[in-house]
Every structure is written in C-alpha cells, then in structure tokens.
Design an enzyme around this catalytic site. Structure first.
Site, PDB file in Angstrom:
ATOM      1  N   SER A  85       0.901  -1.638   0.174  1.00  0.00           N
ATOM      2  CA  SER A  85       0.122  -0.511  -0.135  1.00  0.00           C
ATOM      3  C   SER A  85       0.587   1.200   0.128  1.00  0.00           C
ATOM      4  O   SER A  85      -0.484   1.981   0.229  1.00  0.00           O
ATOM      5  CB  SER A  85      -1.328  -0.104   1.276  1.00  0.00           C
ATOM      6  OG  SER A  85      -2.175  -0.533   0.455  1.00  0.00           O
ATOM      7  N   LYS A  88       0.192   3.837  -2.828  1.00  0.00           N
ATOM      8  CA  LYS A  88      -0.938   4.921  -2.977  1.00  0.00           C
ATOM      9  C   LYS A  88      -0.386   6.170  -2.349  1.00  0.00           C
ATOM     10  O   LYS A  88      -1.110   7.557  -2.800  1.00  0.00           O
ATOM     11  CB  LYS A  88      -2.050   4.569  -1.602  1.00  0.00           C
ATOM     12  CG  LYS A  88      -2.516   3.329  -1.673  1.00  0.00           C
ATOM     13  CD  LYS A  88      -3.542   3.206  -0.218  1.00  0.00           C
ATOM     14  CE  LYS A  88      -4.782   2.386  -0.065  1.00  0.00           C
ATOM     15  NZ  LYS A  88      -4.068   0.468  -0.401  1.00  0.00           N
ATOM     16  N   SER A 332      -5.933   3.712   4.374  1.00  0.00           N
ATOM     17  CA  SER A 332      -5.382   2.009   3.602  1.00  0.00           C
ATOM     18  C   SER A 332      -6.472   1.799   2.444  1.00  0.00           C
ATOM     19  O   SER A 332      -6.644   0.438   2.490  1.00  0.00           O
ATOM     20  CB  SER A 332      -4.385   1.141   4.017  1.00  0.00           C
ATOM     21  OG  SER A 332      -3.470   1.012   2.995  1.00  0.00           O
TER      22      SER A 332
END
Length: 495
Positions: A85, A88, A332
């Site tokens: 993640s 991101k 997240s």
C-alpha cells in the site's frame, strides 16, 4: 478493529540478489552514506546486520534529508520491490495533481419523462460517477428531494447507471479468493458505503452476543439490503471464550454466511464483506428510500444507461478530494484508490478504466522526478504483488511533493504515529509510541503476505527531519516486518 491488507506474494522477483543477514554472524551490507552522516551509516549497518528475520529477505531502504533531498543512507535502494500500500503515495499525489484538492464525485438523478399532478411519466435514472462516500442517508435525502419536487408516482422504471466507468470490477492481479473481502470489493461508478470509513461496495455487519450461551448472535446489517441472503450461523459462547466471528460470501453470488463465536459480555464487533454487484445494492437501498416517501413506480428496477436527452433533477456531491484522502491514506482504503485511478482515466483520457487510469498515473510520475519506464504499475492501491518500485523512487517522490501547493493536504492524510484517533493515527495508531516517535512520524504503511513497507517523514529529537522508505520483501512473516520498520524509524528519531 484493525484492518489489514494481506495477499499472496507471487514469485515475480526471481533472479534478485538475496540479502543474507544474521543475528550472530556479521555480513557485509551494501550501503552508502553521503555527507557527514557517518555515525548514522554505522548505526544503521549495525542494526540491519543484527536482525535475524531479514536473513533471506530483500530489504530496500532509502533515507534522505528532508530539506536538501540528499541521500544519507541507501541499501538495495535501486532494486524494484513490491511496495504494497505504499503505492497509494503515488496515487494520492497524482490525484491531487490531476483532479485537484477541491474535486468532488457526483451522483445524479435524471428523468426522460414529464411531471404532471404528482405523476412522473417516464423513467428515473440514478447515475453514479464514482462516489465511494455515498451513504444510505444520502439516498434518503435524494428521495426526500424528489418528493419535495412533487413526485408521488413514477410511471416508468428505476434505472441505475454505472456507465461512467467500464464494467471491469477488479484490478488484474486480484485473487478470486479476495473478491468477497472488504479490501477486494468491486469497483463501480455506482456504489455506496455502509459507514464513514467508506469501504465502498461492502456491507457491514454489527454483531452482539445473544441473551444466553448457545443462542444466535444478534446481527444488524448496514446498509439494509433486501437482496442479500444472510445465513446467521453464529453462536453466543460462554463469558471469557474467544471471539472469532467471520463472514463469507459465495463466489459469484449474494449469499452471505456469518459464523463463529462471540462470548457473553463482549462488546459489539463489526465484520465487512464485499457484495457481488454494487449497482444492485444501491438500487435496492434507493428504492427503499423512495418507499419511505410513499413514492411508487410501475416499471422495473434494473441497470441501464441514461439517455443523452434526459433532464437532470438532482445532483448530489461528495466531500472534496482533500477530505477523501483522509480515509484513503489513513485507513489504506483500496477501493478508494482504484476509484481514483479510474476517475483520472475518465477525466484525462475519456475512459474510466484501469488501463487508462494507470496511463495517467504513469504520465504524472515525471513531474515528481521519477522515471516511469523503471516502475511497474498494475493498480492504484498496491494490492498487486507485481507492482514494483524502488525505495529511492519513493523517497524521491516524498521529497519532490513538498514543492506542491497541495502538499499540506497530502501530508495531513498520512497516518500519524501513536495517535489513537482512527482518523489521525490510522494504521500507525498502535505503533511508534515511544518518547521519541509518538506524533513524530507521518508515514504510509503497507502489507501483503511476505511484504511489509513504510515510507514517510520522521522528526528526530534534535529537530532534524528525515524522509525514509523501507520496502521489505520475501519475509517469512510480514508481521515481523513492522517490528523491523519500527526499529529503523526509532533509530532515525533518536538522532
């Protein structure tokens, strides 16, 4: 309830040099310290050489001075690794650049008919444009507005329009076994969320113990959907027993099984599960909202496309992107990430698809000082184990975004170490709460099976701020990766 993104890491990095580290034997660590940071270099080498869990793993680490961008320490920092993640960080920066902080997603109501004496002769179209923040309460308000406009009966159908994006619900590498999980929910232009954490395309089940041991648990579902088949197989266990409530949805269907135990006296627990068709769920909840306003209809409830000559009636707008980034980054949220990707494709390329969204994301990398030809992108969330980027790329991104006018928004969206508030601390709320690190770290976490990552900013006790990126791959236990990351960040904070 701590949310975690966990997936199976594929063997995509064959041929990489495996870094051999041991807690008892000293190995050479490839590292580079620049400037007058010899002590930091020595301390970092010493730490990394004494962590046995890194043996056989891949550890990409890049540390920079926040003000100058100078690399102070690097190890395997030019090796492409799975960021989980941490990807991101790229998606958020690109979305702020392409869409802008004030960008809002819309849900629109159209009709192709005429209203006379309370009767609308024609269809009503509910057109989604990627609003992951749409709630049942918003659909209630839309129904109230329709009633206030004098609509009591619809001589036509209720049609849900998800054509703003393409009809591909999942990113290319999502495992089929993850399709019913909240973190693997389908992406749709017409979708909604159960609550203000905005896990779009899911339902949330609140589970409480029953009146006595052996009875079924008490379950409530948000949003309330009449199309879902709920099988409550839970048991209220004796006080002090272990809680193990979990939910499953049949593959390709809407039958959900809730099973496990919840002990007497336990607090309410929450379980999320993705639905098969977000547009169907939105239509279900919307028609319930119409019924509350005593608005009837004569036709079908189905999916379709809004005719070009239809008349707009109502436009509902989401919160601005600047606020949407909070649940996206703090918690997240994968579905928000994939939606941002498709929206960038729609706005810039005229097509709301994964392919066009990735093309826009790649194009944005250049302005952040990155070489798009050396980064492999497969989605907007980091859910793919085939997303590949280097630690130096991520630290470069974190340095260069500081020059953007929207950087304060970007920085505010990062989880803050040791802050228990879910919408401030996010995925770092239970980590890095020592005297040196509590509140001093703003960083994005990442987790896949065998992968752990952490990239962001840390303020040291001397007042110096470091930019860091830590990508750990091929771990035997990704949970241990969090411990290793925290050790590295604690060292930086102690400087």
């Amino acid at each position: 309830m701590l949310k975690r993104r966990k997936f199976v890491l594929l063997p995509v990095m064959i041929g990489m040099i495996v870094l051999q580290l041991s807690g008892t034997i000293s190995f050479h660590v490839e590292a580079n310290a620049k400037g007058n940071e010899g002590e930091l270099n020595s301390q970092m080498n010493s730490l990394l050489n004494t962590i046995p869990e890194l043996k056989g793993s891949l550890a990409g680490i890049s540390i920079r001075d926040q003000n100058s961008g100078q690399v102070l320490f690097e190890q395997m920092a030019e090796t492409r690794l799975a960021p989980a993640s941490n990807l991101k960080l790229l998606t958020a920066a690109a979305a702020l650049s392409v869409l802008g902080p004030d960008y809002r997603f819309q849900t629109e109501i159209y009709t192709d008919g005429k209203l006379e004496d309370g009767v609308l002769s024609g269809n009503v179209y509910l057109k989604g444009k990627g609003d992951t923040t749409l709630l049942a309460s918003d659909l209630d308000k839309i129904a109230e507005h329709l009633h206030a406009k004098g609509i009591n009966q619809i001589n036509g159908s209720i049609i849900g329009d998800a054509s703003w994006y393409d009809d591909v619900p999942y990113s290319v590498d999502l495992a089929w076994s993850d399709e019913s999980t909240y973190y693997g929910a389908p992406v749709s232009a017409l979708t909604m969320s159960p609550d203000k954490e905005y896990d779009a395309g899911t339902i949330m089940m609140k589970v409480k113990p029953g009146a006595k041991a052996g009875s079924r648990a008490i379950v409530s579902v948000l949003p309330s959907s009449l199309k879902l088949e709920m099988n409550n197989k839970t048991t209220t266990a004796a006080q002090g027993a272990k809680e193990d409530i979990e939910a499953e949805r049949e593959h390709g269907g809407e039958s959900i099984s809730l099973k496990g135990n919840i002990p007497i006296g336990a607090e309410e627990t929450k379980v999320w599960v993705a639905v098969e068709s977000p547009p169907d769920m939105v239509l279900d909840v919307f028609t319930q909202a119409l019924a509350k306003q005593n608005i009837t209809w004569t036709g079908q409830v189905k999916e379709g496309k809004t005719p070009d000559l239809s008349t707009p009636i109502i436009v509902h707008k989401s919160m601005p992107l600047s606020e949407l980034l909070i649940p996206f980054m703090k918690l997240s949220n994968n579905t928000i990430g994939e939606t941002l990707l498709k929206e960038m494709g729609r706005v810039e390329k005229g097509e709301g698809s994964f392919d066009e969204g990735i093309a826009v994301l790649r194009d944005q990398l250049t302005q952040f000082g990155l070489d798009k030809n050396k980064i492999l992108l497969r989605d907007g969330s980091g859910i793919s184990p085939i997303d590949l980027i280097t630690a130096n790329d991520l630290s470069t991104l974190l340095f260069n975004v500081q020059k953007q006018a929207w950087f304060p928004i970007y920085e505010k969206a990062l989880p803050v170490s040791g802050n228990k508030d879910r919408m401030i601390g996010g995925t770092l709320r239970n980590r890095l709460f020592s005297e040196n690190t509590k509140g001093a770290v703003k960083a994005k976490t990442g987790t896949l099976s065998a992968v752990s990552s952490l990239s962001g900013y840390v303020r040291s006790k001397s007042g110096k701020t470091y930019i860091f990126s830590i990508l750990l791959n091929h771990l035997m236990d990704e949970k241990q990766g969090k411990v290793i990351e925290d050790q590295i960040v604690e060292l930086l904070a102690s400087q």
